[in-house]
Enzyme design. Structure first.
Site, PDB file in Angstrom:
ATOM      1  N   LYS A 195       3.618   8.514  14.229  1.00  0.00           N
ATOM      2  CA  LYS A 195       2.659   8.565  13.026  1.00  0.00           C
ATOM      3  C   LYS A 195       3.147   7.807  12.052  1.00  0.00           C
ATOM      4  O   LYS A 195       4.494   7.977  11.740  1.00  0.00           O
ATOM      5  CB  LYS A 195       2.373   9.901  12.569  1.00  0.00           C
ATOM      6  CG  LYS A 195       1.940   9.918  11.213  1.00  0.00           C
ATOM      7  CD  LYS A 195       1.384  11.327  10.795  1.00  0.00           C
ATOM      8  CE  LYS A 195       0.611  11.660   9.616  1.00  0.00           C
ATOM      9  NZ  LYS A 195       0.254  12.734   9.004  1.00  0.00           N
ATOM     10  N   LYS A 248      -1.055   7.130  15.553  1.00  0.00           N
ATOM     11  CA  LYS A 248      -1.878   6.985  14.546  1.00  0.00           C
ATOM     12  C   LYS A 248      -1.360   5.993  13.317  1.00  0.00           C
ATOM     13  O   LYS A 248      -0.125   6.177  13.064  1.00  0.00           O
ATOM     14  CB  LYS A 248      -1.922   8.493  13.839  1.00  0.00           C
ATOM     15  CG  LYS A 248      -2.452   8.805  12.587  1.00  0.00           C
ATOM     16  CD  LYS A 248      -2.284  10.136  12.322  1.00  0.00           C
ATOM     17  CE  LYS A 248      -2.927  10.102  10.752  1.00  0.00           C
ATOM     18  NZ  LYS A 248      -2.544  11.297  10.225  1.00  0.00           N
TER      19      LYS A 248
HETATM   20  C1  PBG Z   1      -1.508  15.463   7.017  1.00  0.00           C
HETATM   21  C2  PBG Z   1      -2.256  14.276   7.804  1.00  0.00           C
HETATM   22  C3  PBG Z   1      -2.685  13.144   7.297  1.00  0.00           C
HETATM   23  C4  PBG Z   1      -3.688  12.704   8.028  1.00  0.00           C
HETATM   24  C5  PBG Z   1      -4.034  13.505   9.197  1.00  0.00           C
HETATM   25  N1  PBG Z   1      -2.793  14.543   8.833  1.00  0.00           N
HETATM   26  C6  PBG Z   1      -2.343  12.408   5.982  1.00  0.00           C
HETATM   27  C7  PBG Z   1      -0.975  11.936   5.749  1.00  0.00           C
HETATM   28  O1  PBG Z   1      -0.144  12.006   6.575  1.00  0.00           O
HETATM   29  O2  PBG Z   1      -0.738  11.729   4.624  1.00  0.00           O
HETATM   30  C8  PBG Z   1      -4.478  11.204   8.026  1.00  0.00           C
HETATM   31  C9  PBG Z   1      -5.693  11.306   8.618  1.00  0.00           C
HETATM   32  C10 PBG Z   1      -6.902  10.302   8.078  1.00  0.00           C
HETATM   33  O3  PBG Z   1      -6.169   9.311   7.144  1.00  0.00           O
HETATM   34  O4  PBG Z   1      -7.926  10.200   8.622  1.00  0.00           O
HETATM   35  N2  PBG Z   1      -0.040  14.968   7.068  1.00  0.00           N
END
Ligand code: PBG
Length: 327
Positions: A195, A248
């Site tokens: 991520k 992601k």
């Molecule tokens: C929580 C999380 C996030 C997303 C999914 N889980 C945001 C982040 O890490 O700031 C992003 C999902 C999206 O942008 O559609 N940590």
């Protein structure tokens, strides 16, 4: 051999032949549909930055989940917005929190729908970070027990899959141990393994009210410059017990999806994130692109890169478009 004996256009000429030699296909069963859940009853709040997306109370989340299942989408993933935030994010493991309530209601009404939950503290902490903060730093090890509590509470509510997205080191192992100790060995872990610290999450932070109140997430989310590191993250998460791993965002990270899926045999998911969705919605609303064609092309590209399934806000629409296209 070469031209003129070889003519690659031969196999493109007819619709039937094109279909026959097609290497990848998109199907409603490739999608996971994200839902935002708020406390209360009979409440919906549209998310301005994500046209077509709304936050819903658990009772209405059941209806939206049914719409997804009816369209052929096999799974949803739930994100919660708690009634109150604190430094620890303690509402995250409240057994009567909106996610816990929604999980129970959805599993009750639609037992065959796979219910995943996002496990992360950022929506629940008053500072908006994904772990707990000590001396202005995100305290990795102190965050693990909270994340494990959260995962167990989702399992107790009936979740089939928990998906840690916090990016703390060691959280998959901590969650697996806690689930097993509490008798939830059947609950699977989909780890947000690779991520990235991405600007494409912007609209989500409005939807989930989860923007960090100081600093940013770069001390725990990955550097967009790195792909070899993604393989390390994935390897560690699998060792710790991840059943499935995720990359992601998706669109700007197709190379990472490809590298991960070539290197590991567990199912690889990709998250087509909020910024990807909002860009497409905005351009389509302006009449600059054909939304349906763009969405089906780019979701197919994510599969071609190697994703086995895709988390996408377009899940229900895309499933319906595919159904129309396939008759
Ligand atoms: C929580 C999380 C996030 C997303 C999914 N889980 C945001 C982040 O890490 O700031 C992003 C999902 C999206 O942008 O559609 N940590």
């Amino acid at each position: 051999m070469g031209f003129p004996e070889q003519r690659l256009r031969r196999l493109r000429a007819s619709g039937g032949l094109r279909r026959l030699v097609r290497e990848n296909r998109l199907d409603a069963s490739d999608f996971v549909y994200p839902l935002f859940v708020i406390p209360g009853k009979d409440r919906t709040e549209p998310v301005a930055a994500m046209p077509g997306v709304a936050r819903r109370s658990p009772d209405l989340a059941v209806q939206e989940a049914r719409r997804a299942l009816d369209a052929g989408v096999p799974a949803i993933i739930l994100f919660g917005l708690p009634a109150a935030k604190d430094a620890e994010g303690s509402e995250a493991w409240n057994p009567t929190g909106p996610v816990q309530e929604a999980v129970a209601r959805i599993k009750d009404a639609l037992p065959e729908l796979v219910v995943m939950t996002d496990v992360c503290l950022c929506q629940y902490t008053d500072h908006g970070h994904c772990g707990v903060v000590k001396d202005g730093q995100i305290d990795n090890d102190a965050s693990l027990e909270r994340l494990a509590l959260m995962a167990v509470s989702h399992a107790q509510a009936g979740a089939d899959v928990v998906a840690p997205s916090d990016m703390m080191d060691g959280r998959v192992g901590a969650i697996r141990r806690a689930l097993d100790e509490e008798g939830f060995s059947r609950v699977a872990i989909l780890s947000y393994a690779a991520k990235y610290a991405s600007a494409f999450y912007g609209p989500f932070r409005e939807a989930a009210d989860s923007a960090p109140q100081f600093g940013d997430r770069r001390s725990y989310q990955m550097d967009p410059a790195n792909s070899r590191e993604a393989l390390l993250e994935v390897a560690l998460d699998i060792e710790e017990g991840a059943d499935m791993v995720m990359v992601k965002p998706a669109l700007a990270y197709l190379d990472v999806i490809a590298a991960v899926s070539q290197s590991f045999d567990v199912p690889v998911a990709a998250y087509a994130v909020s910024g990807e969705y909002s860009m497409i919605k905005a351009a389509a609303a302006a009449g600059w692109i054909d939304e349906r064609a763009v969405v089906l092309e780019y979701l197919l590209a994510i599969k071609r890169a190697g994703a086995r399934f895709i988390l996408t806000y377009h899940a229900v629409e895309a499933a319906r478009w595919l159904e129309e296209a396939n008759g």
